[in-house]
Design an enzyme around this catalytic site. Structure first.
Site, mmCIF file in Angstrom:
data_model
loop_
_atom_site.group_PDB
_atom_site.id
_atom_site.type_symbol
_atom_site.label_atom_id
_atom_site.label_comp_id
_atom_site.label_asym_id
_atom_site.label_seq_id
_atom_site.Cartn_x
_atom_site.Cartn_y
_atom_site.Cartn_z
ATOM 1 N N SER A 139 -52.800 -82.707 -28.997
ATOM 2 C CA SER A 139 -53.425 -83.732 -29.821
ATOM 3 C C SER A 139 -53.026 -83.546 -31.270
ATOM 4 O O SER A 139 -52.739 -82.430 -31.714
ATOM 5 C CB SER A 139 -54.950 -83.635 -29.686
ATOM 6 O OG SER A 139 -55.604 -84.420 -30.653
ATOM 7 N N TYR A 152 -63.339 -80.130 -29.306
ATOM 8 C CA TYR A 152 -62.104 -80.711 -28.765
ATOM 9 C C TYR A 152 -60.903 -80.254 -29.588
ATOM 10 O O TYR A 152 -59.884 -79.821 -29.041
ATOM 11 C CB TYR A 152 -62.198 -82.236 -28.770
ATOM 12 C CG TYR A 152 -60.950 -82.930 -28.291
ATOM 13 C CD1 TYR A 152 -60.717 -83.097 -26.929
ATOM 14 C CD2 TYR A 152 -60.003 -83.419 -29.189
ATOM 15 C CE1 TYR A 152 -59.567 -83.734 -26.479
ATOM 16 C CE2 TYR A 152 -58.860 -84.060 -28.748
ATOM 17 C CZ TYR A 152 -58.641 -84.217 -27.393
ATOM 18 O OH TYR A 152 -57.493 -84.846 -26.957
#
Length: 258
Positions: A139, A152
């Site tokens: 990410s 996350y």
């Protein structure tokens, strides 16, 4: 038993995993479809065709089940595994204090422990397959810790570091280890979330799962460690590298609007 190239995809029933499975199958690969969503797997199998894939119910946090799933899949491929694609992941957005601790643990279990399980269980098959690859969804949030995505983001920082370390360790085995770095992708995990981070509104959701699938295809045939998607990822990495003092204020502006 097939002698075609093969890819094992976790989180295959929807989003990025689904589009990656469709793409690789359309290009002649035999595809392992692993997920906890049985109905989604069944729909995908019908689209791809049973002769081109094998579906497997899999909770990636369960190493014993993972090992069995890899063994079942490779029993259909003559033992070969060209690509392991660690795609399964979850995202919980919001202030850290508002996210139940068990949900934070689950994020780490799936996004980190699930990746560790996959790599450990798949290594025997990867080692006997020439030019094998391990690919993991990462990410843009791995560049700098993102508020309202704290756990996350931490999980993706772990993936980023793991990729770099294992690419060095497994080089002697002829295995390439890479990650795919993308900002928000138009999948149910983002668009269907009950709580959305401020950065969803400020940066937008501008990447489609089909775009990610194409990059996974390139990564399966390439050598780069980090495959970056969208100009935001490229710009942030370049600016943060050249001008470290700007990292914190840029992230504050993007994620908190100040």
């Amino acid at each position: 038993m097939t002698q075609r190239k093969s890819i094992f995809i976790t989180g295959a029933a929807s989003g990025i995993g689904r589009h990656t499975a469709l793409l690789f199958a359309s290009r002649g690969w035999f595809v392992g479809l692993a997920d906890i969503d049985v109905e989604g797997l069944d729909r995908l199998e019908r689209e791809i065709g049973a002769d081109n894939c094998r579906t497997l119910w899999l909770d990636v946090t369960d190493a014993k089940r993972y090992r069995a799933a890899i063994e079942m899949f490779t029993s259909s491929t003559g033992g070969r595994l060209d690509v392991l694609f660690n795609n399964a992941g979850i995202l919980r957005m919001g202030r850290n204090e508002d996210i139940p601790l068990m949900q934070q643990y689950l994020t780490l279990d799936i996004n980190v422990k699930g990746v560790l399980n996959g790599i450990h269980c798949a290594l025997p098959a990867l080692r006997v397959t020439p030019d094998a690859h391990i690919l993991t969804m990462c990410s843009t949030s791995a560049i700098y810790g993102m508020p309202e995505l704290a756990v996350y983001s931490a999980s993706k920082h772990a993936v980023h570091a793991l990729t770099e370390a294992l690419d060095l360790e497994l080089e002697r085995d002829g295995i390439t280890v890479s990650d795919i770095m993308a900002p928000y992708v138009n999948t149910p995990m983002v668009t269907g979330a009950s709580t959305q981070a401020s950065s969803v509104r400020s940066t937008g959701v501008n990447v489609q799962p089909e775009q990610v699938a194409e990059v996974v295809w390139k990564a399966a045939h390439g050598r780069k460690r980090h495959w970056k998607i969208h100009y935001l990822t490229h710009v942030l990495m370049a600016v943060f590298s050249l001008l470290p003092p700007l990292r914190r204020p840029i992230i504050k502006a993007l994620c908190l609007g100040r």
